[in-house]
Design a protein around this motif. Structure first.
Motif, PDB file in Angstrom:
ATOM      1  N   ILE A  15      46.973  24.148  -6.637  1.00 26.40           N
ATOM      2  CA  ILE A  15      45.808  23.382  -6.170  1.00 26.40           C
ATOM      3  C   ILE A  15      45.337  23.915  -4.821  1.00 26.40           C
ATOM      4  O   ILE A  15      44.132  24.092  -4.596  1.00 26.40           O
ATOM      5  CB  ILE A  15      46.143  21.879  -6.107  1.00 26.40           C
ATOM      6  N   ILE A  16      46.263  24.191  -3.927  1.00 28.55           N
ATOM      7  CA  ILE A  16      45.893  24.738  -2.609  1.00 28.55           C
ATOM      8  C   ILE A  16      45.222  26.094  -2.772  1.00 28.55           C
ATOM      9  O   ILE A  16      44.192  26.383  -2.137  1.00 28.55           O
ATOM     10  CB  ILE A  16      47.139  24.824  -1.692  1.00 28.55           C
ATOM     11  N   PHE A  17      45.754  26.932  -3.653  1.00 28.81           N
ATOM     12  CA  PHE A  17      45.163  28.247  -3.907  1.00 28.81           C
ATOM     13  C   PHE A  17      43.765  28.102  -4.504  1.00 28.81           C
ATOM     14  O   PHE A  17      42.832  28.819  -4.122  1.00 28.81           O
ATOM     15  CB  PHE A  17      46.069  29.058  -4.837  1.00 28.81           C
ATOM     16  N   LEU A  18      43.595  27.171  -5.429  1.00 25.29           N
ATOM     17  CA  LEU A  18      42.288  26.942  -6.053  1.00 25.29           C
ATOM     18  C   LEU A  18      41.258  26.474  -5.020  1.00 25.29           C
ATOM     19  O   LEU A  18      40.123  26.954  -5.010  1.00 25.29           O
ATOM     20  CB  LEU A  18      42.419  25.919  -7.181  1.00 25.29           C
ATOM     21  N   VAL A  19      41.646  25.576  -4.136  1.00 27.26           N
ATOM     22  CA  VAL A  19      40.731  25.104  -3.082  1.00 27.26           C
ATOM     23  C   VAL A  19      40.372  26.254  -2.152  1.00 27.26           C
ATOM     24  O   VAL A  19      39.211  26.418  -1.756  1.00 27.26           O
ATOM     25  CB  VAL A  19      41.368  23.923  -2.309  1.00 27.26           C
ATOM     26  N   ALA A  20      41.336  27.104  -1.812  1.00 27.33           N
ATOM     27  CA  ALA A  20      41.054  28.250  -0.946  1.00 27.33           C
ATOM     28  C   ALA A  20      40.092  29.222  -1.617  1.00 27.33           C
ATOM     29  O   ALA A  20      39.188  29.763  -0.970  1.00 27.33           O
ATOM     30  CB  ALA A  20      42.360  28.955  -0.572  1.00 27.33           C
ATOM     31  N   PHE A  23      36.568  27.694  -1.425  1.00 30.06           N
ATOM     32  CA  PHE A  23      36.005  27.843  -0.074  1.00 30.06           C
ATOM     33  C   PHE A  23      35.613  29.283   0.207  1.00 30.06           C
ATOM     34  O   PHE A  23      34.558  29.541   0.792  1.00 30.06           O
ATOM     35  CB  PHE A  23      36.996  27.358   0.988  1.00 30.06           C
ATOM     36  N   ALA A  24      36.437  30.252  -0.192  1.00 28.93           N
ATOM     37  CA  ALA A  24      36.121  31.658   0.031  1.00 28.93           C
ATOM     38  C   ALA A  24      34.875  32.058  -0.762  1.00 28.93           C
ATOM     39  O   ALA A  24      34.016  32.800  -0.263  1.00 28.93           O
ATOM     40  CB  ALA A  24      37.306  32.541  -0.357  1.00 28.93           C
ATOM     41  N   GLY A  25      34.747  31.567  -1.983  1.00 27.61           N
ATOM     42  CA  GLY A  25      33.553  31.861  -2.782  1.00 27.61           C
ATOM     43  C   GLY A  25      32.298  31.275  -2.148  1.00 27.61           C
ATOM     44  O   GLY A  25      31.249  31.927  -2.091  1.00 27.61           O
ATOM     45  N   ARG A  26      32.388  30.062  -1.684  1.00 26.32           N
ATOM     46  CA  ARG A  26      31.223  29.436  -1.033  1.00 26.32           C
ATOM     47  C   ARG A  26      30.857  30.172   0.259  1.00 26.32           C
ATOM     48  O   ARG A  26      29.694  30.367   0.566  1.00 26.32           O
ATOM     49  CB  ARG A  26      31.531  27.969  -0.744  1.00 26.32           C
ATOM     50  N   LEU A  27      31.851  30.588   1.020  1.00 28.49           N
ATOM     51  CA  LEU A  27      31.615  31.346   2.239  1.00 28.49           C
ATOM     52  C   LEU A  27      30.928  32.671   1.916  1.00 28.49           C
ATOM     53  O   LEU A  27      29.989  33.076   2.607  1.00 28.49           O
ATOM     54  CB  LEU A  27      32.927  31.593   2.980  1.00 28.49           C
ATOM     55  N   PHE A  28      31.366  33.346   0.851  1.00 26.13           N
ATOM     56  CA  PHE A  28      30.737  34.589   0.429  1.00 26.13           C
ATOM     57  C   PHE A  28      29.266  34.371   0.079  1.00 26.13           C
ATOM     58  O   PHE A  28      28.395  35.137   0.481  1.00 26.13           O
ATOM     59  CB  PHE A  28      31.500  35.164  -0.771  1.00 26.13           C
ATOM     60  N   VAL A  30      27.219  31.908   1.077  1.00 25.29           N
ATOM     61  CA  VAL A  30      26.428  31.526   2.251  1.00 25.29           C
ATOM     62  C   VAL A  30      26.210  32.714   3.179  1.00 25.29           C
ATOM     63  O   VAL A  30      25.111  32.941   3.680  1.00 25.29           O
ATOM     64  CB  VAL A  30      27.106  30.361   3.006  1.00 25.29           C
ATOM     65  N   GLN A  31      27.246  33.512   3.420  1.00 28.12           N
ATOM     66  CA  GLN A  31      27.155  34.588   4.396  1.00 28.12           C
ATOM     67  C   GLN A  31      26.446  35.827   3.864  1.00 28.12           C
ATOM     68  O   GLN A  31      25.697  36.466   4.598  1.00 28.12           O
ATOM     69  CB  GLN A  31      28.558  34.991   4.865  1.00 28.12           C
ATOM     70  N   LEU A  32      26.655  36.189   2.625  1.00 30.45           N
ATOM     71  CA  LEU A  32      26.133  37.461   2.131  1.00 30.45           C
ATOM     72  C   LEU A  32      24.976  37.311   1.158  1.00 30.45           C
ATOM     73  O   LEU A  32      23.979  38.017   1.264  1.00 30.45           O
ATOM     74  CB  LEU A  32      27.263  38.261   1.481  1.00 30.45           C
ATOM     75  N   VAL A  33      25.083  36.401   0.215  1.00 33.69           N
ATOM     76  CA  VAL A  33      24.061  36.291  -0.820  1.00 33.69           C
ATOM     77  C   VAL A  33      22.804  35.619  -0.281  1.00 33.69           C
ATOM     78  O   VAL A  33      21.690  36.104  -0.479  1.00 33.69           O
ATOM     79  CB  VAL A  33      24.625  35.537  -2.048  1.00 33.69           C
ATOM     80  N   SER A  34      22.943  34.507   0.406  1.00 32.61           N
ATOM     81  CA  SER A  34      21.766  33.770   0.869  1.00 32.61           C
ATOM     82  C   SER A  34      21.534  33.929   2.367  1.00 32.61           C
ATOM     83  O   SER A  34      20.981  33.041   3.011  1.00 32.61           O
ATOM     84  CB  SER A  34      21.896  32.297   0.510  1.00 32.61           C
ATOM     85  N   ALA A  35      21.945  35.056   2.941  1.00 31.20           N
ATOM     86  CA  ALA A  35      21.775  35.267   4.384  1.00 31.20           C
ATOM     87  C   ALA A  35      20.305  35.382   4.757  1.00 31.20           C
ATOM     88  O   ALA A  35      19.878  34.896   5.803  1.00 31.20           O
ATOM     89  CB  ALA A  35      22.528  36.517   4.823  1.00 31.20           C
ATOM     90  N   GLU A  36      19.487  36.018   3.906  1.00 28.40           N
ATOM     91  CA  GLU A  36      18.062  36.173   4.208  1.00 28.40           C
ATOM     92  C   GLU A  36      17.356  34.825   4.241  1.00 28.40           C
ATOM     93  O   GLU A  36      16.466  34.609   5.054  1.00 28.40           O
ATOM     94  CB  GLU A  36      17.410  37.094   3.191  1.00 28.40           C
ATOM     95  N   ASP A  37      17.728  33.907   3.364  1.00 31.56           N
ATOM     96  CA  ASP A  37      17.132  32.572   3.374  1.00 31.56           C
ATOM     97  C   ASP A  37      17.460  31.842   4.668  1.00 31.56           C
ATOM     98  O   ASP A  37      16.633  31.137   5.228  1.00 31.56           O
ATOM     99  CB  ASP A  37      17.633  31.752   2.185  1.00 31.56           C
ATOM    100  N   SER A  38      18.691  32.023   5.165  1.00 35.61           N
ATOM    101  CA  SER A  38      19.092  31.363   6.405  1.00 35.61           C
ATOM    102  C   SER A  38      18.306  31.899   7.589  1.00 35.61           C
ATOM    103  O   SER A  38      17.881  31.146   8.461  1.00 35.61           O
ATOM    104  CB  SER A  38      20.582  31.560   6.656  1.00 35.61           C
ATOM    105  N   VAL A  39      18.083  33.213   7.616  1.00 36.53           N
ATOM    106  CA  VAL A  39      17.309  33.809   8.702  1.00 36.53           C
ATOM    107  C   VAL A  39      15.872  33.307   8.649  1.00 36.53           C
ATOM    108  O   VAL A  39      15.266  32.962   9.658  1.00 36.53           O
ATOM    109  CB  VAL A  39      17.362  35.356   8.631  1.00 36.53           C
ATOM    110  N   TYR A  40      15.303  33.232   7.459  1.00 41.16           N
ATOM    111  CA  TYR A  40      13.932  32.747   7.303  1.00 41.16           C
ATOM    112  C   TYR A  40      13.821  31.301   7.752  1.00 41.16           C
ATOM    113  O   TYR A  40      12.909  30.929   8.475  1.00 41.16           O
ATOM    114  CB  TYR A  40      13.486  32.883   5.845  1.00 41.16           C
TER     115      TYR A  40
END
Length: 136
Positions: A15-20, A23-28, A30-40
């Protein structure tokens, strides 16, 4: 009992590994896929500034005599390292003095000025020397 204990520990680690991983997928994303939307979105943000005056006014003693009065003050501190490493430090000081005069701000000049027979000169050794060749 030992088998049940191992199963529970394995389930907890899973369960701890699954939650990690989530979180890592969501961070990826937010930071890389939708970075242009955040800048806009951040560049289209509107900021409003509102000045709120202080609730207190003059501070009076029990007889009505003013102890503390509100008034606007200006304080300019010169960083000597940045000032004297600039291309034209005298021009910067003159511009500051002219800005104060233009805005009706009184200032006290406490900068050092050469008095005869001393003169300010700069040599190739980048030091100040007086008229007698002594380093100041």
């Amino acid at each position: 009992m030992d088998r049940l204990y191992r199963f529970r520990i394995g389930l907890l680690i899973g369960i701890i590994f699954l939650v990690a991983v989530v979180f890592a997928g969501r961070l990826f994303i937010v930071q890389l896929v939708s970075a242009e939307d955040s800048v806009y979105n951040s560049s289209n943000t509107t900021t409003y500034t509102q000045t709120v005056s202080a609730a207190r006014g003059e501070i009076l003693d029990r007889h009505g005599t003013v102890l503390v009065r509100n008034r606007a003050t200006y304080s300019v501190t010169l960083n000597s390292f940045a000032l004297f490493n600039a291309d034209d430090p005298n021009g910067l000081l003159l511009k500051l003095a002219e800005t104060c005069r233009k805005n009706g701000i009184e200032y006290r000049d406490t900068l050092p000025t050469p008095t005869p027979p001393t003169s300010w000169t700069t040599t190739s050794r980048s030091s100040c020397w007086d008229g007698n060749g002594t380093r100041i």
